[in-house]
Design an enzyme around this catalytic site. Structure first.
Site, PDB file in Angstrom:
ATOM      1  N   GLY A 101       0.814  -1.201   0.000  1.00  0.00           N
ATOM      2  CA  GLY A 101       0.000   0.000   0.000  1.00  0.00           C
ATOM      3  C   GLY A 101       0.849   1.253   0.000  1.00  0.00           C
ATOM      4  NE  ARG A 129      -4.060  -1.732   2.135  1.00  0.00           N
ATOM      5  CZ  ARG A 129      -2.839  -1.455   2.592  1.00  0.00           C
ATOM      6  NH1 ARG A 129      -1.807  -2.169   2.189  1.00  0.00           N
ATOM      7  NH2 ARG A 129      -2.654  -0.451   3.431  1.00  0.00           N
ATOM      8  CG  ASP A 327       2.675  -0.285  10.035  1.00  0.00           C
ATOM      9  OD1 ASP A 327       1.510  -0.432   9.642  1.00  0.00           O
ATOM     10  OD2 ASP A 327       3.533   0.349   9.400  1.00  0.00           O
TER      11      ASP A 327
END
Length: 448
Positions: A101, A129, A327
């Site tokens: 991404g 996504r 993350d």
């Protein structure tokens, strides 16, 4: 299936103490940006410590497709001969960004104000996504985008013929969106302004300055305001990529929960916009010390010494810290499952649009392993226990961080934990298996 091939089932079992030096790979965020800014510069950019995971390799290939000369000259050492701001050529083939991404969104920004067309695709995870969060602000420059329903890849971008500068307030805390807008602003006249109500990782701003762009940052009542002066001449640089704190999170968290462990993780980025996990672990009672603090490649770094911490306790992470550890929440939830008391993670809704819905993926996997939890759209609560039962097969959902998180949990669970597909790990941490094996972790590949 894994991101680039046949599924690779893996199992982690209770391990003895983890010891030694964990030399984690280069920072993924900085690696992407070094290649892209090198391609947008005049002259040669020399990069050392580049992460050679599949995500970054896909970005290198994309830069070649746009006309830059990108060459690997040794392990982690790359040279990029750029084409300058506005110099991208129209690629002859579809740009495949694999699982990344970050890669696709930054590359879209970098090409959005050059009058060329490019078509982007990725693996099954990336193609699911949402890209509207990128294409909406890029449209303000004059860029056009045509993709699948819901603004999903494959998608064709038509760069703006006569781009105009943009003033854009981020509707969500996203370094990817901020960076895409700033990169698009490079080839627009005048000042492009991005306002972020919550600060996100600032690698793009730091690196733009390093390559010669004029970037001003100011704290205002609206939030953090970043102003980029368009149409600079970027000049190739030497970039030393520090080690990735998001990758370091896995051996660090494993050492904290595996009895008797003591490891060192050298040269990890301590950028304050990426430091939320370490701040949180210290609040939980983690035995982590930061040694030899220094600066490398414009980023603060330090060596981490990590010891088993038997008295970890649950904490509540504030909303304003979420962006600096977005993350790392999956592996933090693993530590939370092994801590005393309850950990409440707030501001986590951005995890639902990562490589997978990471909240749902961790929740379902933790439940299968016997952990109690609750979830809402933006809050994830995990109740710690003396020992996690384990004994389940968990699903990575084509997500490298989900796979690694459950393998870390398997190192301390009562029964082994199996991950249905560890293949995606190669996208960000291709040395994960060898590194963990060298520390003493028992992780094996299973028959498919």
């Amino acid at each position: 299936m894994s991101a680039h091939g046949t599924p690779i089932p893996m199992t982690a079992r209770a391990s003895g103490p983890l010891t030694g030096v964990a030399e984690v790979p280069g920072d993924k965020s900085i690696s992407h940006r070094a290649l892209i800014l090198g391609a947008l510069s005049i002259g040669e950019t020399h990069v050392t410590g580049l992460l050679e995971g599949q995500d970054v390799l896909d970005t290198a290939e994309a830069m070649r497709a746009f006309g830059a000369e990108v060459t690997r000259v040794g392990t982690g050492e790359w040279r990029v001969h750029g084409v300058g701001v506005g110099g991208f050529a129209e690629p002859e083939q579809v740009i495949d960004c694999g699982n990344s991404g970050t890669g696709v969104r930054l590359i879209m920004g970098a090409m959005a104000t050059t009058p060329i067309s490019a078509t982007f695709t990725g693996d099954a995870s990336l193609n699911s996504r949402p890209m509207g969060r990128i294409t909406d602000p890029l449209a303000l420059f004059g860029t056009q985008a045509v993709g699948r329903a819901g603004g999903r890849l494959p998608m064709t971008l038509v760069g703006a013929e006569s781009p105009v500068p943009v003033r854009y307030t981020l509707p969500m805390p996203s370094a990817q969106v901020k960076s895409a807008v700033l990169l698009a602003g490079l080839n627009a006249p005048g000042d492009t302004v991005v306002i972020e109500p919550e600060a996100t990782r600032d690698h793009t701003e730091r690196m733009l300055r390093g390559f010669g762009a004029q970037v001003a940052v100011e704290d205002t009542d609206e939030g953090r305001m970043i102003t980029l002066t368009g149409q600079p001449e970027l000049t190739g640089q030497r970039v030393a990529v520090p080690r990735d704190p998001s990758s370091a999170a896995f051996p660090v968290c494993a050492a904290l929960i595996v009895p008797g462990s003591e490891i060192t993780v050298p040269g990890v980025s301590r950028n304050p916009t990426r430091d939320g996990l370490f701040v949180t672990l210290l609040e939980m009672g983690a035995d982590i010390t930061f040694e030899n603090p220094r600066e490398e490649g414009g980023e603060p770094v330090a060596d981490l010494r990590v010891r088993y911490s038997p008295d970890l306790r649950g904490v509540e992470t504030p909303v304003e810290r979420a962006a600096s550890m977005i993350d790392e929440f999956p592996v933090l939830s693993v530590v939370a499952a092994c801590a005393k008391g309850t950990t409440v993670m707030r501001g986590v809704k951005e995890l639902r649009v990562k490589e997978s819905d990471r909240i749902d993926a961790m929740a379902r996997g933790l439940e299968a392993c016997g952990v109690r939890l609750e979830e809402t759209d933006d809050v994830f609560t995990v109740h710690g226990m003396a020992q996690v039962p384990g004994g389940a097969t968990t699903h990575s959902r084509l997500d490298h961080r989900i796979a690694m998180s459950f393998l870390v949990l398997g190192l301390v669970s009562k029964s082994p934990i199996r991950v249905d597909d560890g293949g995606p790990i190669a996208t960000s941490f291709p040395t994960f298996e060898g590194l963990m094996d060298g520390l003493g972790a028992i992780i094996s590949r299973d028959p498919a």
